[in-house]
Enzyme design. Structure first.
Site, PDB file in Angstrom:
ATOM      1  N   LYS A 111     -62.414  87.397  22.433  1.00  0.00           N
ATOM      2  CA  LYS A 111     -62.635  88.442  21.419  1.00  0.00           C
ATOM      3  C   LYS A 111     -61.443  88.407  20.472  1.00  0.00           C
ATOM      4  O   LYS A 111     -60.345  88.022  20.873  1.00  0.00           O
ATOM      5  CB  LYS A 111     -62.713  89.824  22.073  1.00  0.00           C
ATOM      6  CG  LYS A 111     -63.433  90.846  21.239  1.00  0.00           C
ATOM      7  CD  LYS A 111     -64.933  90.627  21.298  1.00  0.00           C
ATOM      8  CE  LYS A 111     -65.743  91.792  20.829  1.00  0.00           C
ATOM      9  NZ  LYS A 111     -67.144  91.697  21.290  1.00  0.00           N
ATOM     10  N   GLY A 226     -81.052 106.448  18.917  1.00  0.00           N
ATOM     11  CA  GLY A 226     -80.623 105.511  17.872  1.00  0.00           C
ATOM     12  C   GLY A 226     -81.843 104.837  17.295  1.00  0.00           C
ATOM     13  O   GLY A 226     -82.890 104.733  17.958  1.00  0.00           O
ATOM     14  N   GLY A 228     -81.434 101.805  15.154  1.00  0.00           N
ATOM     15  CA  GLY A 228     -80.857 100.661  14.445  1.00  0.00           C
ATOM     16  C   GLY A 228     -81.385  99.369  15.030  1.00  0.00           C
ATOM     17  O   GLY A 228     -82.478  99.332  15.605  1.00  0.00           O
ATOM     18  N   ASN A 229     -80.599  98.297  14.918  1.00  0.00           N
ATOM     19  CA  ASN A 229     -81.062  96.975  15.341  1.00  0.00           C
ATOM     20  C   ASN A 229     -81.483  96.953  16.814  1.00  0.00           C
ATOM     21  O   ASN A 229     -82.612  96.596  17.143  1.00  0.00           O
ATOM     22  CB  ASN A 229     -79.961  95.946  15.060  1.00  0.00           C
ATOM     23  CG  ASN A 229     -80.342  94.567  15.554  1.00  0.00           C
ATOM     24  OD1 ASN A 229     -80.231  94.283  16.736  1.00  0.00           O
ATOM     25  ND2 ASN A 229     -80.809  93.711  14.667  1.00  0.00           N
ATOM     26  N   ALA A 230     -80.568  97.341  17.696  1.00  0.00           N
ATOM     27  CA  ALA A 230     -80.827  97.220  19.138  1.00  0.00           C
ATOM     28  C   ALA A 230     -82.002  98.107  19.558  1.00  0.00           C
ATOM     29  O   ALA A 230     -82.937  97.650  20.233  1.00  0.00           O
ATOM     30  CB  ALA A 230     -79.568  97.586  19.915  1.00  0.00           C
TER      31      ALA A 230
HETATM   32  P1  NAD Z   1     -76.969  99.733  14.126  1.00  0.00           P
HETATM   33  O1  NAD Z   1     -75.889 100.088  13.192  1.00  0.00           O
HETATM   34  O2  NAD Z   1     -78.052  98.824  13.661  1.00  0.00           O
HETATM   35  O3  NAD Z   1     -77.706 101.080  14.624  1.00  0.00           O
HETATM   36  C1  NAD Z   1     -77.018 102.179  15.113  1.00  0.00           C
HETATM   37  C2  NAD Z   1     -77.982 103.356  15.112  1.00  0.00           C
HETATM   38  O4  NAD Z   1     -77.347 104.451  15.767  1.00  0.00           O
HETATM   39  C3  NAD Z   1     -78.390 103.835  13.738  1.00  0.00           C
HETATM   40  O5  NAD Z   1     -79.768 104.079  13.715  1.00  0.00           O
HETATM   41  C4  NAD Z   1     -77.669 105.171  13.594  1.00  0.00           C
HETATM   42  O6  NAD Z   1     -78.347 106.089  12.782  1.00  0.00           O
HETATM   43  C5  NAD Z   1     -77.658 105.618  15.041  1.00  0.00           C
HETATM   44  N1  NAD Z   1     -76.707 106.703  15.270  1.00  0.00           N
HETATM   45  C6  NAD Z   1     -75.447 106.866  14.773  1.00  0.00           C
HETATM   46  N2  NAD Z   1     -74.959 108.046  15.192  1.00  0.00           N
HETATM   47  C7  NAD Z   1     -75.914 108.619  15.971  1.00  0.00           C
HETATM   48  C8  NAD Z   1     -75.996 109.839  16.686  1.00  0.00           C
HETATM   49  N3  NAD Z   1     -74.996 110.703  16.684  1.00  0.00           N
HETATM   50  N4  NAD Z   1     -77.128 110.071  17.393  1.00  0.00           N
HETATM   51  C9  NAD Z   1     -78.150 109.203  17.402  1.00  0.00           C
HETATM   52  N5  NAD Z   1     -78.135 108.059  16.726  1.00  0.00           N
HETATM   53  C10 NAD Z   1     -77.020 107.755  16.035  1.00  0.00           C
HETATM   54  O7  NAD Z   1     -76.256  99.198  15.420  1.00  0.00           O
HETATM   55  P2  NAD Z   1     -76.807  98.241  16.570  1.00  0.00           P
HETATM   56  O8  NAD Z   1     -76.460  96.853  16.227  1.00  0.00           O
HETATM   57  O9  NAD Z   1     -78.195  98.606  16.886  1.00  0.00           O
HETATM   58  O10 NAD Z   1     -75.840  98.662  17.768  1.00  0.00           O
HETATM   59  C11 NAD Z   1     -76.106  99.818  18.558  1.00  0.00           C
HETATM   60  C12 NAD Z   1     -75.412  99.651  19.878  1.00  0.00           C
HETATM   61  O11 NAD Z   1     -75.879  98.433  20.489  1.00  0.00           O
HETATM   62  C13 NAD Z   1     -73.894  99.535  19.822  1.00  0.00           C
HETATM   63  O12 NAD Z   1     -73.359 100.127  20.974  1.00  0.00           O
HETATM   64  C14 NAD Z   1     -73.673  98.036  19.871  1.00  0.00           C
HETATM   65  O13 NAD Z   1     -72.391  97.703  20.390  1.00  0.00           O
HETATM   66  C15 NAD Z   1     -74.768  97.635  20.838  1.00  0.00           C
HETATM   67  N6  NAD Z   1     -75.087  96.201  20.760  1.00  0.00           N
HETATM   68  C16 NAD Z   1     -75.729  95.684  19.677  1.00  0.00           C
HETATM   69  C17 NAD Z   1     -75.979  94.326  19.625  1.00  0.00           C
HETATM   70  C18 NAD Z   1     -76.705  93.709  18.461  1.00  0.00           C
HETATM   71  O14 NAD Z   1     -76.984  92.493  18.522  1.00  0.00           O
HETATM   72  N7  NAD Z   1     -77.057  94.462  17.439  1.00  0.00           N
HETATM   73  C19 NAD Z   1     -75.581  93.485  20.690  1.00  0.00           C
HETATM   74  C20 NAD Z   1     -74.944  94.049  21.801  1.00  0.00           C
HETATM   75  C21 NAD Z   1     -74.704  95.426  21.811  1.00  0.00           C
END
Ligand code: NAD
Length: 424
Positions: A111, A226, A228-230
């Site tokens: 990292k 949430g 978002g992506n995940a």
């Molecule tokens: P993202 O930015 O696409 O989405 C995050 C989401 O969380 C958004 O919809 C946002 O509105 C929401 N959010 C923020 N504050 C909030 C709250 N108080 N209550 C409810 N929702 C809230 O991020 P992501 O890439 O989906 O990542 C989300 C999690 O998944 C993180 O912990 C990240 O470390 C983990 N993760 C993601 C990936 C990846 O490939 N995207 C890989 C491993 C882990």
């Protein structure tokens, strides 16, 4: 507020896994805890105003017994300052070792990052590119397709990955070396299916957990925290498997409709309104209500530290699939275990991302590219095995899934270390 030392937390988890495995050798424990190398670099950059600004960057290489170091590069400025960031990347590099091991991909853990917040500091495109390229130059001797393969992380994405790849290639006899980094845009050698990887991987793990409970997915109810992506891809794929989405949330609020909500319509609504709140037929609820609503599957897919002991007491689901990193506090784990809720820990539930990064690296090294379905099917195999192996360890050692996953990961790294032997 004094922040907990993340590296101390990572080390505690390691010792716990060693206890489960009966590893008593203090030297071996120390070897597994400490990163092999932590490089701290000074990054001078000519800013747009003509002045020089010096940034600090890191690359922590935790373990490469099973393969080249692998892990993201973040541009961030944690509250604890530069010293804290060093401890943080050390901890995150260790967690990457364990995550690669759980997914059973032949990579280790690394990292890195730069202490800077490009959003709040509003760095220009040019400043950001000069910073990225100088950082790539400073770490170029320790990265490489067979040495250490970085990836995007907080506030870095395809642009930075392309610039690091280009800088590295130019420094190495002007060669094309896409395998030095993953998370590249498709046009630069990125992999198909990377965008859906994390959520799809979570859905595969949930499906396997449901099998162990003999829970049919047709009509099984899902709450997503949430959007978002995940979390959205986890929701979309679970819906395809027959589930019904009854709860969702984002930073603007939380909603529930026990009759079920159509993912496509919900995504369209979010795109138009900027939030899931107000979706026709749903009612707005508190976050606590969302997390503790009766459902079959809960997907915390947004933030850390959401499931506290208090919430865990009230949770009424059968499976928790941790798409987000660190959504459950350690105090909640024994409560959930006692309630016989299957928690698919983050290290496994969101390992689809790193697994497809691994396949990006494989495709780059071969110079031959697969279809979406080929990549997704290969990833599925890793996560299904990862889930089943963890479940077996959990049953055999009578520990929760999180501790079982760590124990399994450590066991695999120890085996590789012992097979290599110590030389010189
Ligand atoms: P993202 O930015 O696409 O989405 C995050 C989401 O969380 C958004 O919809 C946002 O509105 C929401 N959010 C923020 N504050 C909030 C709250 N108080 N209550 C409810 N929702 C809230 O991020 P992501 O890439 O989906 O990542 C989300 C999690 O998944 C993180 O912990 C990240 O470390 C983990 N993760 C993601 C990936 C990846 O490939 N995207 C890989 C491993 C882990």
């Amino acid at each position: 507020m004094v922040q907990a030392d993340p590296f101390e937390n990572a080390t505690k988890q390691l010792h716990d896994a060693c206890d489960i495995l009966g590893i008593k050798d203090e030297g071996l424990r120390e070897y597994l805890a400490m990163p092999n190398k932590v490089l701290r670099v000074k990054i001078p950059v000519k800013m747009d105003n003509g002045k020089i600004r010096v940034f600090t960057g890191f690359r922590s290489q935790h373990n490469n017994d099973r393969g080249p170091y692998k892990g993201g590069i973040r541009y961030f400025d944690p509250e604890g300052g530069v010293k804290y960031m060093e401890r943080e990347v050390m901890a995150l590099s260790a967690w990457m070792t364990w995550k690669s091991s759980i997914a059973d991909i032949p990579l280790g853990g690394g990292k890195g990052g730069i202490f800077v917040n490009p959003r709040t500091e509003k760095l220009s495109k040019g400043e950001l590119e000069r910073l990225t390229r100088r950082f790539a130059f400073m770490i170029s001797e320790i990265i490489g397709p067979q040495k250490d393969v970085p990836a995007p992380d907080v506030y870095t994405a395809g642009d930075e990955m392309s610039q690091i790849m280009d800088t590295f290639g130019k420094l190495h006899g002007n060669t094309h070396q896409p395998g030095v980094i993953t998370g590249k845009p498709i046009n630069m050698g990125g992999s198909l299916a990377r965008n859906v990887a994390t959520g799809l991987g979570t859905a595969y793990c949930v499906r396997e957990a449901a099998k162990t409970l003999k829970l049919g997915l047709k009509g099984a109810t899902v709450v997503l925290q949430g959007f978002g992506n995940a979390s959205t891809f986890a929701g979309e794929y679970l819906e395809k498997m027959g589930c019904k989405i009854i709860g969702a949330s984002d930073s603007k609020g939380d909603i529930i409709n026990t009759e079920g909500m159509d993912m496509k319509k919900l995504l369209k609504w979010k795109k138009k309104k900027g939030t899931v709140v107000g979706f026709p037929g749903s009612k707005k609820v508190s976050t606590e209500k969302l997390l503790t609503t009766k459902c079959d599957i809960l997907i915390p897919g947004a933030l850390e530290n959401q499931i506290t002991a208090k919430i865990a007491q009230k949770i009424k689901c059968k499976i928790i699939g941790e798409a987000a990193n660190g959504p459950t506090l350690p105090e909640a784990d024994p409560i959930l275990y006692k309630k016989k809720i299957i928690v698919i820990p983050d290290i496994l539930a969101n390992a689809g991302g790193v697994t497809i990064s691994y396949y990006e690296w494989v495709q780059n090294n071969m110079g031959y590219y697969w279809t979406f379905d080929e990549v997704a099917t290969k990833m599925e195999g890793h996560l299904v095995r990862g889930f089943n192996d963890t479940y077996e360890m959990s049953t055999k050692k009578k520990v929760d899934m999180r501790r079982a996953a760590m124990a399994l990961a450590v066991k695999r790294v120890v085996e590789a270390f012992e097979l290599r032997g110590l030389w010189p």
